[in-house]
Motif scaffolding. Structure first.
Motif, PDB file in Angstrom:
ATOM      1  N   PHE A 109       0.808  -1.217   0.000  1.00 14.85           N
ATOM      2  CA  PHE A 109       0.000   0.000   0.000  1.00 14.85           C
ATOM      3  C   PHE A 109       0.845   1.273   0.000  1.00 14.85           C
ATOM      4  N   ILE A 110       1.971   1.239  -0.679  1.00 16.91           N
ATOM      5  CA  ILE A 110       2.787   2.443  -0.801  1.00 16.91           C
ATOM      6  C   ILE A 110       2.034   3.493  -1.619  1.00 16.91           C
ATOM      7  N   HIS A 111       1.113   3.029  -2.481  1.00 20.13           N
ATOM      8  CA  HIS A 111       0.231   3.929  -3.224  1.00 20.13           C
ATOM      9  C   HIS A 111      -1.164   3.826  -2.600  1.00 20.13           C
ATOM     10  N   ALA A 112      -1.566   4.877  -1.890  1.00 20.76           N
ATOM     11  CA  ALA A 112      -2.805   4.846  -1.121  1.00 20.76           C
ATOM     12  C   ALA A 112      -4.030   4.603  -1.994  1.00 20.76           C
ATOM     13  N   HIS A 162      -4.343   3.032  -4.786  1.00 16.14           N
ATOM     14  CA  HIS A 162      -4.419   1.635  -5.225  1.00 16.14           C
ATOM     15  C   HIS A 162      -4.911   0.743  -4.092  1.00 16.14           C
ATOM     16  N   GLY A 163      -4.352   0.953  -2.875  1.00 11.11           N
ATOM     17  CA  GLY A 163      -4.763   0.141  -1.732  1.00 11.11           C
ATOM     18  C   GLY A 163      -6.227   0.306  -1.389  1.00 11.11           C
ATOM     19  N   LEU A 164      -6.737   1.543  -1.475  1.00  8.22           N
ATOM     20  CA  LEU A 164      -8.148   1.800  -1.179  1.00  8.22           C
ATOM     21  C   LEU A 164      -9.062   1.228  -2.256  1.00  8.22           C
ATOM     22  N   ALA A 165      -8.642   1.360  -3.520  1.00 10.83           N
ATOM     23  CA  ALA A 165      -9.453   0.837  -4.613  1.00 10.83           C
ATOM     24  C   ALA A 165      -9.626  -0.677  -4.490  1.00 10.83           C
ATOM     25  N   LEU A 166      -8.531  -1.372  -4.163  1.00 13.90           N
ATOM     26  CA  LEU A 166      -8.606  -2.819  -3.997  1.00 13.90           C
ATOM     27  C   LEU A 166      -9.462  -3.173  -2.785  1.00 13.90           C
ATOM     28  N   ALA A 167      -9.330  -2.397  -1.709  1.00 13.43           N
ATOM     29  CA  ALA A 167     -10.128  -2.646  -0.504  1.00 13.43           C
ATOM     30  C   ALA A 167     -11.620  -2.530  -0.802  1.00 13.43           C
ATOM     31  N   GLU A 168     -11.994  -1.505  -1.543  1.00 13.08           N
ATOM     32  CA  GLU A 168     -13.410  -1.315  -1.841  1.00 13.08           C
ATOM     33  C   GLU A 168     -13.955  -2.419  -2.733  1.00 13.08           C
ATOM     34  N   GLU A 169     -13.134  -2.911  -3.647  1.00 12.49           N
ATOM     35  CA  GLU A 169     -13.576  -4.012  -4.511  1.00 12.49           C
ATOM     36  C   GLU A 169     -13.732  -5.290  -3.696  1.00 12.49           C
ATOM     37  N   VAL A 170     -12.807  -5.518  -2.753  1.00 12.95           N
ATOM     38  CA  VAL A 170     -12.906  -6.692  -1.873  1.00 12.95           C
ATOM     39  C   VAL A 170     -14.161  -6.593  -1.014  1.00 12.95           C
ATOM     40  N   ALA A 171     -14.426  -5.392  -0.489  1.00 12.33           N
ATOM     41  CA  ALA A 171     -15.613  -5.194   0.346  1.00 12.33           C
ATOM     42  C   ALA A 171     -16.890  -5.394  -0.469  1.00 12.33           C
ATOM     43  N   GLY A 230       7.408   1.480   8.093  1.00 10.92           N
ATOM     44  CA  GLY A 230       6.754   2.314   9.084  1.00 10.92           C
ATOM     45  C   GLY A 230       6.303   3.652   8.539  1.00 10.92           C
ATOM     46  N   ASP A 231       7.101   4.264   7.664  1.00 10.74           N
ATOM     47  CA  ASP A 231       6.719   5.581   7.136  1.00 10.74           C
ATOM     48  C   ASP A 231       5.525   5.477   6.194  1.00 10.74           C
ATOM     49  N   VAL A 232       5.421   4.364   5.452  1.00 13.11           N
ATOM     50  CA  VAL A 232       4.263   4.156   4.574  1.00 13.11           C
ATOM     51  C   VAL A 232       3.007   3.964   5.420  1.00 13.11           C
ATOM     52  N   LEU A 233       3.131   3.220   6.503  1.00 12.23           N
ATOM     53  CA  LEU A 233       2.002   3.013   7.405  1.00 12.23           C
ATOM     54  C   LEU A 233       1.503   4.349   7.962  1.00 12.23           C
ATOM     55  N   LEU A 234       2.428   5.221   8.357  1.00 12.92           N
ATOM     56  CA  LEU A 234       2.034   6.517   8.909  1.00 12.92           C
ATOM     57  C   LEU A 234       1.400   7.409   7.847  1.00 12.92           C
ATOM     58  N   ARG A 235       1.957   7.378   6.647  1.00 14.56           N
ATOM     59  CA  ARG A 235       1.458   8.245   5.579  1.00 14.56           C
ATOM     60  C   ARG A 235       0.087   7.795   5.078  1.00 14.56           C
ATOM     61  N   ARG A 275      -2.186   5.635   6.769  1.00 16.50           N
ATOM     62  CA  ARG A 275      -2.806   4.860   7.849  1.00 16.50           C
ATOM     63  C   ARG A 275      -4.289   4.574   7.601  1.00 16.50           C
ATOM     64  N   GLU A 276      -4.985   5.456   6.862  1.00 19.91           N
ATOM     65  CA  GLU A 276      -6.396   5.209   6.575  1.00 19.91           C
ATOM     66  C   GLU A 276      -6.575   3.967   5.709  1.00 19.91           C
ATOM     67  N   VAL A 277      -5.604   3.719   4.838  1.00 24.46           N
ATOM     68  CA  VAL A 277      -5.668   2.513   4.006  1.00 24.46           C
ATOM     69  C   VAL A 277      -5.552   1.271   4.885  1.00 24.46           C
ATOM     70  N   PHE A 278      -4.590   1.294   5.793  1.00 23.35           N
ATOM     71  CA  PHE A 278      -4.395   0.142   6.671  1.00 23.35           C
ATOM     72  C   PHE A 278      -5.572  -0.019   7.631  1.00 23.35           C
ATOM     73  N   ARG A 279      -6.178   1.088   8.063  1.00 21.85           N
ATOM     74  CA  ARG A 279      -7.361   1.011   8.910  1.00 21.85           C
ATOM     75  C   ARG A 279      -8.523   0.342   8.152  1.00 21.85           C
ATOM     76  N   ARG A 280      -8.653   0.687   6.883  1.00 23.47           N
ATOM     77  CA  ARG A 280      -9.718   0.085   6.062  1.00 23.47           C
ATOM     78  C   ARG A 280      -9.480  -1.414   5.912  1.00 23.47           C
ATOM     79  N   TRP A 281      -8.228  -1.807   5.673  1.00 24.25           N
ATOM     80  CA  TRP A 281      -7.927  -3.232   5.520  1.00 24.25           C
ATOM     81  C   TRP A 281      -8.077  -3.972   6.839  1.00 24.25           C
ATOM     82  N   ARG A 282      -7.860  -3.255   7.946  1.00 19.90           N
ATOM     83  CA  ARG A 282      -8.104  -3.877   9.258  1.00 19.90           C
ATOM     84  C   ARG A 282      -9.569  -4.267   9.373  1.00 19.90           C
ATOM     85  N   GLU A 283     -10.464  -3.421   8.866  1.00 17.39           N
ATOM     86  CA  GLU A 283     -11.891  -3.724   8.875  1.00 17.39           C
ATOM     87  C   GLU A 283     -12.216  -4.930   8.003  1.00 17.39           C
TER      88      GLU A 283
END
Length: 271
Positions: A21-24, A26-35, A49-54, A56-64
């Motif tokens: 998810f270095i590209h936010a 892309h990570g969100l688009a895939l998350a929404e398709e999975v959902a 760690g820096d990608v996670l901080l930058r 974090r909303e993407v990782f929060r969505r994937w946590r869901e």
């Protein structure tokens, strides 16, 4: 990708991306398709760690969506180590990323890189730090690989170019400690890290997991629990350096260009 995920019958999926998810977007688009497809899995991935901080909303969505395990490459617990490994990241940001992963409720595994320049005191400090944090901690040995930034600058310093020793568990660069002592400290540290996760609480979880696997006829995990000293053995690691070399890595060309950083040149360059 979502269609492929939907076809997987197993409950756990490792998303193979060195920096997930270095590209936010892309990570969100895939998350929404999975959902949208209602896919529920237990996901495991790795990132910085820096990608996670930058992002974090993407990782929060994937946590869901079921993200449970995160492999986080801290690499070093001091600023000098981060500079040595060319991580281009501040130490505070590195630890902030670890705190962010905790806040998301993820099970985190941390990787640290043991540098051949470490002395006994440095190994002891790392053991102390690893025991002070709740995360799983892995330890690998600093290894320059062909195709990486450090290969052109470090290859000439290698004490061996035996292909079999480039496995991040052997020292291929000169060690500050005598090589035998370096391996003793390395194995001692790995023993501490392994023991940390074999306390009574961890053993209860391990026993439940082992029983579940045995019911399915899978015995590798149980057999592995008693093989630590066969796999991590200082004398064996030292003896590996004495084996006849069957294949030796070639040194990089003396004149380095951008192409030399690629094992396979990019398609545009190849043409």
């Amino acid at each position: 990708a979502a269609e492929e995920l939907k076809r997987i019958r197993e409950p756990g999926v490792f998303l193979v991306d060195d920096v997930a998810f270095i590209h936010a977007d892309h990570g969100l688009a895939l998350a929404e398709e999975v959902a949208r497809r209602g896919i529920r899995k237990q996901y495991y991935l790795e990132t910085r760690g820096d990608v996670l901080l930058r992002n974090r909303e993407v990782f929060r969505r994937w946590r869901e969506l079921g993200l449970q395990y995160l492999f986080l490459g801290l690499e070093a617990v001091d600023a000098e180590g981060l500079r040595r490994y060319r991580k281009r990241m501040e130490l505070d940001r590195s630890f902030e990323g670890l705190a962010c992963a905790r806040s998301l409720g993820l099970t985190v595994a941390v990787n640290l890189i043991a540098d051949p320049a470490w002395d006994a005191e440095r190994f002891a400090a790392v053991r102390q730090w690893a025991q002070s944090v709740p995360e799983i901690v892995h330890l690998t040995v600093n290894t320059p690989y062909p195709g990486t930034e450090t290969w052109p600058s470090e290859a000439a310093r290698c004490v061996t170019r035996d292909y079999r020793l480039f496995d991040v568990q052997h020292a291929v660069l000169p060690t500050r400690l005598p090589l035998a002592q370096f391996y003793e400290e390395l194995v001692r540290t790995q023993q501490v890290l392994a023991r940390k996760h074999l306390g009574w609480r961890a053993l209860c979880k391990t026993a439940w997991h082992a029983a579940r696997l045995l019911l399915h006829g899978q015995t590798n995990f149980v057999r592995m629990l008693w093989k630590f000293h066969r796999v991590y053995n200082a004398r064996r690691q030292l003896a590996d350096h004495q084996r006849p070399v069957q294949y030796e890595l070639s040194l990089p060309a003396s004149s380095q260009t951008g192409r030399s950083l690629y094992v396979l040149p990019p398609a545009s360059s190849a043409r």
